[in-house]
Design a protein around this motif. Sequence first.
Motif, PDB file in Angstrom:
ATOM      1  N   GLY A 168       5.162   7.631  -3.428  1.00 58.92           N
ATOM      2  CA  GLY A 168       5.219   6.408  -2.690  1.00 58.92           C
ATOM      3  C   GLY A 168       5.377   6.755  -1.158  1.00 58.92           C
ATOM      4  O   GLY A 168       6.246   7.777  -0.953  1.00 58.92           O
ATOM      5  N   THR A 169       4.809   6.020  -0.370  1.00 63.67           N
ATOM      6  CA  THR A 169       5.386   6.240   1.297  1.00 63.67           C
ATOM      7  C   THR A 169       5.792   4.872   2.058  1.00 63.67           C
ATOM      8  O   THR A 169       4.939   3.964   1.602  1.00 63.67           O
ATOM      9  CB  THR A 169       3.969   6.927   2.114  1.00 63.67           C
ATOM     10  OG1 THR A 169       4.514   7.321   3.227  1.00 63.67           O
ATOM     11  CG2 THR A 169       3.065   6.197   2.018  1.00 63.67           C
ATOM     12  N   GLN A 170       6.599   4.889   2.627  1.00 61.13           N
ATOM     13  CA  GLN A 170       7.090   3.592   3.149  1.00 61.13           C
ATOM     14  C   GLN A 170       6.228   3.240   4.352  1.00 61.13           C
ATOM     15  O   GLN A 170       6.213   4.115   5.417  1.00 61.13           O
ATOM     16  CB  GLN A 170       8.674   3.538   3.601  1.00 61.13           C
ATOM     17  CG  GLN A 170       9.294   2.295   4.177  1.00 61.13           C
ATOM     18  CD  GLN A 170       9.176   1.220   3.184  1.00 61.13           C
ATOM     19  OE1 GLN A 170       9.159   1.449   2.053  1.00 61.13           O
ATOM     20  NE2 GLN A 170       9.006   0.172   3.704  1.00 61.13           N
ATOM     21  N   VAL A 171       5.947   1.995   4.705  1.00 59.90           N
ATOM     22  CA  VAL A 171       5.202   1.618   5.851  1.00 59.90           C
ATOM     23  C   VAL A 171       5.993  -0.051   6.240  1.00 59.90           C
ATOM     24  O   VAL A 171       6.269  -0.895   5.373  1.00 59.90           O
ATOM     25  CB  VAL A 171       3.953   0.895   5.441  1.00 59.90           C
ATOM     26  CG1 VAL A 171       3.136   0.221   6.705  1.00 59.90           C
ATOM     27  CG2 VAL A 171       3.053   2.190   5.140  1.00 59.90           C
ATOM     28  N   THR A 172       6.483   0.295   7.524  1.00 61.00           N
ATOM     29  CA  THR A 172       7.328  -0.740   8.126  1.00 61.00           C
ATOM     30  C   THR A 172       6.535  -1.381   9.290  1.00 61.00           C
ATOM     31  O   THR A 172       6.230  -0.624  10.263  1.00 61.00           O
ATOM     32  CB  THR A 172       8.678  -0.337   8.348  1.00 61.00           C
ATOM     33  OG1 THR A 172       9.366   0.067   7.265  1.00 61.00           O
ATOM     34  CG2 THR A 172       9.488  -1.395   9.173  1.00 61.00           C
TER      35      THR A 172
END
Length: 127
Positions: free
Chosen positions: A120-124
């Motif tokens: 996973g990779t975080q998107v904010t």
Amino acid sequence: QVQLVESGGGSVQAGGSLRLSCVVSPYPSRNYCLAWFRQAPGKEREGVAGINANGITIYRDSLKGRFTISEDKLRNTLYLEMNSLEPDDTAKYYCAASWAINPARCRQTLKEKRGAWGQGTQVTVGP
């Protein structure tokens, strides 16, 4: 054993864009489906977009027109282009791969959280 590694996440303001990448190694050659899922804190994981070995794409209805899934087989990479981002798009984004001759069955295996998954990779997305 297939490995998937996502990248490209980050923090953006509402209205901004990001492109997520997922290197799939080894890249599947047939009877596969690849997809992006996301999970926001306190919410269930949900499908975002998918593509199968025939190049047919499918999107979550609410995201059509803003998100685009694509693949570059020469670079062994799956992409998710995200435009006009909204705070509700804030989540951890995962890429996943599965295999089945029947495309619908392939998608189902991913919905059941089977197949191979990245970390996973975080998107904010801020206001």
